[in-house]
Design an enzyme around this catalytic site. Sequence first.
Site, PDB file in Angstrom:
ATOM      1  N   ASP A 103       0.849  -1.196   0.000  1.00 33.36           N
ATOM      2  CA  ASP A 103       0.000   0.000   0.000  1.00 33.36           C
ATOM      3  C   ASP A 103       0.882   1.243   0.000  1.00 33.36           C
ATOM      4  O   ASP A 103       2.046   1.182   0.391  1.00 33.36           O
ATOM      5  CB  ASP A 103      -0.869   0.039   1.269  1.00 33.36           C
ATOM      6  CG  ASP A 103      -2.046  -0.925   1.196  1.00 33.36           C
ATOM      7  OD1 ASP A 103      -2.346  -1.417   0.103  1.00 33.36           O
ATOM      8  OD2 ASP A 103      -2.659  -1.173   2.253  1.00 33.36           O
ATOM      9  N   MET A 104       0.304   2.381  -0.392  1.00 32.72           N
ATOM     10  CA  MET A 104       1.059   3.636  -0.329  1.00 32.72           C
ATOM     11  C   MET A 104       0.385   4.553   0.691  1.00 32.72           C
ATOM     12  O   MET A 104      -0.829   4.738   0.657  1.00 32.72           O
ATOM     13  CB  MET A 104       1.086   4.298  -1.709  1.00 32.72           C
ATOM     14  CG  MET A 104       2.043   5.451  -1.792  1.00 32.72           C
ATOM     15  SD  MET A 104       3.765   5.000  -1.436  1.00 32.72           S
ATOM     16  CE  MET A 104       4.281   4.358  -3.033  1.00 32.72           C
ATOM     17  N   HIS A 150     -13.599   3.465  -7.732  1.00 30.17           N
ATOM     18  CA  HIS A 150     -15.044   3.194  -7.809  1.00 30.17           C
ATOM     19  C   HIS A 150     -15.708   4.154  -8.776  1.00 30.17           C
ATOM     20  O   HIS A 150     -16.910   4.127  -8.961  1.00 30.17           O
ATOM     21  CB  HIS A 150     -15.684   3.365  -6.422  1.00 30.17           C
ATOM     22  CG  HIS A 150     -14.906   2.710  -5.338  1.00 30.17           C
ATOM     23  ND1 HIS A 150     -13.958   3.375  -4.606  1.00 30.17           N
ATOM     24  CD2 HIS A 150     -14.906   1.436  -4.908  1.00 30.17           C
ATOM     25  CE1 HIS A 150     -13.398   2.540  -3.747  1.00 30.17           C
ATOM     26  NE2 HIS A 150     -13.948   1.361  -3.916  1.00 30.17           N
ATOM     27  N   ARG A 200      -0.848  -0.816  -8.782  1.00 34.78           N
ATOM     28  CA  ARG A 200      -2.225  -0.418  -8.447  1.00 34.78           C
ATOM     29  C   ARG A 200      -2.297   1.108  -8.505  1.00 34.78           C
ATOM     30  O   ARG A 200      -1.567   1.784  -7.789  1.00 34.78           O
ATOM     31  CB  ARG A 200      -2.574  -0.900  -7.038  1.00 34.78           C
ATOM     32  CG  ARG A 200      -3.894  -0.315  -6.512  1.00 34.78           C
ATOM     33  CD  ARG A 200      -4.091  -0.618  -5.031  1.00 34.78           C
ATOM     34  NE  ARG A 200      -4.157  -2.048  -4.802  1.00 34.78           N
ATOM     35  CZ  ARG A 200      -3.914  -2.609  -3.616  1.00 34.78           C
ATOM     36  NH1 ARG A 200      -3.576  -1.871  -2.586  1.00 34.78           N
ATOM     37  NH2 ARG A 200      -3.992  -3.912  -3.459  1.00 34.78           N
ATOM     38  N   GLN A 235      -0.280   6.866  -6.393  1.00 39.48           N
ATOM     39  CA  GLN A 235      -1.462   7.712  -6.112  1.00 39.48           C
ATOM     40  C   GLN A 235      -1.525   8.849  -7.133  1.00 39.48           C
ATOM     41  O   GLN A 235      -0.634   9.706  -7.179  1.00 39.48           O
ATOM     42  CB  GLN A 235      -1.333   8.301  -4.704  1.00 39.48           C
ATOM     43  CG  GLN A 235      -1.335   7.244  -3.605  1.00 39.48           C
ATOM     44  CD  GLN A 235      -0.569   7.697  -2.368  1.00 39.48           C
ATOM     45  OE1 GLN A 235       0.538   8.232  -2.491  1.00 39.48           O
ATOM     46  NE2 GLN A 235      -1.133   7.482  -1.199  1.00 39.48           N
ATOM     47  N   ARG A 240     -10.763   7.324   6.879  1.00 35.60           N
ATOM     48  CA  ARG A 240     -10.483   7.699   5.480  1.00 35.60           C
ATOM     49  C   ARG A 240     -11.679   7.390   4.585  1.00 35.60           C
ATOM     50  O   ARG A 240     -11.977   8.123   3.645  1.00 35.60           O
ATOM     51  CB  ARG A 240      -9.214   6.994   4.969  1.00 35.60           C
ATOM     52  CG  ARG A 240      -7.930   7.557   5.586  1.00 35.60           C
ATOM     53  CD  ARG A 240      -6.694   7.114   4.835  1.00 35.60           C
ATOM     54  NE  ARG A 240      -6.452   5.679   4.933  1.00 35.60           N
ATOM     55  CZ  ARG A 240      -5.849   5.086   5.960  1.00 35.60           C
ATOM     56  NH1 ARG A 240      -5.408   5.794   6.980  1.00 35.60           N
ATOM     57  NH2 ARG A 240      -5.667   3.777   5.978  1.00 35.60           N
ATOM     58  N   ARG A 241     -12.420   6.318   4.916  1.00 37.23           N
ATOM     59  CA  ARG A 241     -13.620   6.003   4.126  1.00 37.23           C
ATOM     60  C   ARG A 241     -14.714   7.054   4.358  1.00 37.23           C
ATOM     61  O   ARG A 241     -15.424   7.427   3.439  1.00 37.23           O
ATOM     62  CB  ARG A 241     -14.174   4.604   4.475  1.00 37.23           C
ATOM     63  CG  ARG A 241     -13.227   3.450   4.284  1.00 37.23           C
ATOM     64  CD  ARG A 241     -12.730   3.199   2.877  1.00 37.23           C
ATOM     65  NE  ARG A 241     -11.765   4.027   2.279  1.00 37.23           N
ATOM     66  CZ  ARG A 241     -10.409   3.951   2.406  1.00 37.23           C
ATOM     67  NH1 ARG A 241      -9.878   3.055   3.188  1.00 37.23           N
ATOM     68  NH2 ARG A 241      -9.625   4.757   1.742  1.00 37.23           N
TER      69      ARG A 241
HETATM   70  C1  LIG Z   1      -8.230  -1.501  -4.049  1.00 39.36           C
HETATM   71  C2  LIG Z   1      -7.935  -0.146  -3.507  1.00 39.36           C
HETATM   72  C3  LIG Z   1      -6.746   0.061  -2.842  1.00 39.36           C
HETATM   73  C4  LIG Z   1      -6.414   1.336  -2.375  1.00 39.36           C
HETATM   74  N1  LIG Z   1      -5.190   1.538  -1.806  1.00 39.36           N
HETATM   75  C5  LIG Z   1      -4.824   2.806  -1.479  1.00 39.36           C
HETATM   76  C6  LIG Z   1      -3.504   3.094  -1.040  1.00 39.36           C
HETATM   77  O1  LIG Z   1      -2.644   2.217  -0.926  1.00 39.36           O
HETATM   78  N2  LIG Z   1      -3.211   4.392  -0.736  1.00 39.36           N
HETATM   79  C7  LIG Z   1      -4.123   5.406  -0.850  1.00 39.36           C
HETATM   80  O2  LIG Z   1      -3.779   6.561  -0.609  1.00 39.36           O
HETATM   81  N3  LIG Z   1      -5.394   5.140  -1.242  1.00 39.36           N
HETATM   82  C8  LIG Z   1      -5.765   3.880  -1.559  1.00 39.36           C
HETATM   83  N4  LIG Z   1      -7.048   3.645  -1.985  1.00 39.36           N
HETATM   84  C9  LIG Z   1      -8.102   4.698  -1.834  1.00 39.36           C
HETATM   85  C10 LIG Z   1      -8.133   5.628  -3.015  1.00 39.36           C
HETATM   86  O3  LIG Z   1      -6.968   6.425  -3.051  1.00 39.36           O
HETATM   87  C11 LIG Z   1      -9.360   6.582  -2.958  1.00 39.36           C
HETATM   88  O4  LIG Z   1      -9.321   7.342  -1.798  1.00 39.36           O
HETATM   89  C12 LIG Z   1     -10.695   5.871  -3.005  1.00 39.36           C
HETATM   90  O5  LIG Z   1     -10.660   4.735  -3.823  1.00 39.36           O
HETATM   91  C13 LIG Z   1     -11.783   6.812  -3.561  1.00 39.36           C
HETATM   92  O6  LIG Z   1     -11.451   7.224  -4.868  1.00 39.36           O
HETATM   93  P1  LIG Z   1     -12.260   6.752  -6.178  1.00 39.36           P
HETATM   94  O7  LIG Z   1     -11.260   6.452  -7.227  1.00 39.36           O
HETATM   95  O8  LIG Z   1     -13.172   5.656  -5.860  1.00 39.36           O
HETATM   96  O9  LIG Z   1     -13.002   8.049  -6.694  1.00 39.36           O
HETATM   97  P2  LIG Z   1     -13.932   9.139  -6.002  1.00 39.36           P
HETATM   98  O10 LIG Z   1     -14.013  10.257  -6.973  1.00 39.36           O
HETATM   99  O11 LIG Z   1     -13.495   9.429  -4.608  1.00 39.36           O
HETATM  100  O12 LIG Z   1     -15.324   8.388  -5.907  1.00 39.36           O
HETATM  101  C14 LIG Z   1     -16.072   8.007  -7.049  1.00 39.36           C
HETATM  102  C15 LIG Z   1     -17.361   7.359  -6.594  1.00 39.36           C
HETATM  103  O13 LIG Z   1     -17.055   6.135  -5.901  1.00 39.36           O
HETATM  104  C16 LIG Z   1     -17.922   5.947  -4.789  1.00 39.36           C
HETATM  105  N5  LIG Z   1     -17.118   5.996  -3.551  1.00 39.36           N
HETATM  106  C17 LIG Z   1     -15.823   6.365  -3.436  1.00 39.36           C
HETATM  107  N6  LIG Z   1     -15.395   6.266  -2.158  1.00 39.36           N
HETATM  108  C18 LIG Z   1     -16.451   5.830  -1.447  1.00 39.36           C
HETATM  109  C19 LIG Z   1     -16.642   5.505  -0.081  1.00 39.36           C
HETATM  110  N7  LIG Z   1     -15.678   5.620   0.827  1.00 39.36           N
HETATM  111  N8  LIG Z   1     -17.864   5.071   0.310  1.00 39.36           N
HETATM  112  C20 LIG Z   1     -18.862   4.924  -0.580  1.00 39.36           C
HETATM  113  N9  LIG Z   1     -18.744   5.202  -1.901  1.00 39.36           N
HETATM  114  C21 LIG Z   1     -17.564   5.644  -2.330  1.00 39.36           C
HETATM  115  C22 LIG Z   1     -18.934   7.064  -4.858  1.00 39.36           C
HETATM  116  O14 LIG Z   1     -20.019   6.635  -5.623  1.00 39.36           O
HETATM  117  C23 LIG Z   1     -18.161   8.161  -5.572  1.00 39.36           C
HETATM  118  O15 LIG Z   1     -18.992   9.100  -6.202  1.00 39.36           O
HETATM  119  C24 LIG Z   1      -7.363   2.399  -2.517  1.00 39.36           C
HETATM  120  C25 LIG Z   1      -8.553   2.192  -3.186  1.00 39.36           C
HETATM  121  C26 LIG Z   1      -8.844   0.940  -3.693  1.00 39.36           C
HETATM  122  C27 LIG Z   1     -10.116   0.753  -4.451  1.00 39.36           C
END
Ligand SMILES: Cc1cc2nc3c(=O)[nH]c(=O)nc-3n(C[C@H](O)[C@H](O)[C@H](O)COP(=O)(O)OP(=O)(O)OC[C@H]3O[C@@H](n4cnc5c(N)ncnc54)[C@H](O)[C@@H]3O)c2cc1C
Length: 309
Positions: A135-136, A228, A185, A164, A289-290
């Site tokens: 992870d980062m 997502h 990733r 990221q 963070r979620r």
């Molecule tokens: C497999 C995986 C591994 C990850 N590992 C890291 C890591 O190592 N380091 C790091 O900094 N980040 C990590 N993340 C988190 C990532 O950086 C984002 O903060 C997170 O995925 C939200 O960004 P998004 O691309 O989904 O887009 P966004 O623009 O944030 O969201 C797009 C849409 O996705 C849905 N959504 C997004 N987040 C949520 C939520 N929490 N609850 C409900 N619905 C949501 C909503 O419908 C939203 O409109 C990881 C994410 C994933 C999927």
Amino acid sequence: MLRSALLAASRSPQVRTVVEKFPPTHAIVERFVAGELLDDAVTACDDLVATGRTVTLDHLGEDTKDAAQAAGTAEAYEHLLTALKDTGLAAGAEVSVKLSAVGQFLPVDGEKIALENARRICAAAADAGTTVTLDMEDHTTTDSTLSIARELRADYPWLGVVLQAYLRRTEEDCKEFAAEGSRVRLCKGAYKEPESVAFQGKREVDLAYVRALKVLMAGQGYPMVASHDPNMIKIAGQLAEWNGRKRDSFEYQMLYGIRPEEQLRLAAEGNTMRVYLPYGQEWYGYFMRRLAERPANLTFFLRAMATRG
Ligand SMILES: Cc1cc2nc3c(=O)[nH]c(=O)nc-3n(C[C@H](O)[C@H](O)[C@H](O)COP(=O)(O)OP(=O)(O)OC[C@H]3O[C@@H](n4cnc5c(N)ncnc54)[C@H](O)[C@@H]3O)c2cc1C
């Protein structure tokens, strides 16, 4: 503003005590976390694999300042990987590791200890027949994490790294890590970062994500599209097609509990859809963070607080 406040709270011991002691928190945490025990993780993993998804398991924990705790986390991963091997789940499940949980922030020899603990985890993964992704965390750890990744890759070339998109440096990092066999990733980034190192607005971050994805999809590595966001998912599919990639040369990834129907749709189309599945007692930082990512999650949480009792 709200996002910044929640991300600051994710590192506050005082807020942590209040949130952890608040009974309804646990019901909400369950949406994002498999449970506290190894058995909870294995059961949830089994359920996901049964529906055609693959998994990456995270033994929750971060920012460890104690060497014994760091070694304990490495041991917990070894137990997890043995369990995946024994239950036949290793073919569909790998692990994700935060280096700060295995010693990166220890005041003396932190990087060296994190490297050795991560090496133990990689050895256990190799024995189980699966892989590890690092992870980062926040930008102060990027150089250290990538340098540990380079060292581990000499022995474990399948080691995955996270980049990221919100960091200004990431497009360049993608060029290095798009090499043959390299598992990367790509996520947007979940920490509170200063403007000097990171794009701040959603549009800027989305554009940066697409630029980074273009580099990875055109490269020789194995991109892992961790988002997502419907737009990012659509663009990833198009870029894969334009670059002549087969479905087994990249994968989609989402977090446990977020957009499960979309996860099933992508899996049913024949894509590899990997779910990031956290478990363990140290859920506080991950959970906050979620909440920071989506105001609706926070509203749900605050409503539960207001109606308690
Ligand atoms: C497999 C995986 C591994 C990850 N590992 C890291 C890591 O190592 N380091 C790091 O900094 N980040 C990590 N993340 C988190 C990532 O950086 C984002 O903060 C997170 O995925 C939200 O960004 P998004 O691309 O989904 O887009 P966004 O623009 O944030 O969201 C797009 C849409 O996705 C849905 N959504 C997004 N987040 C949520 C939520 N929490 N609850 C409900 N619905 C949501 C909503 O419908 C939203 O409109 C990881 C994410 C994933 C999927």
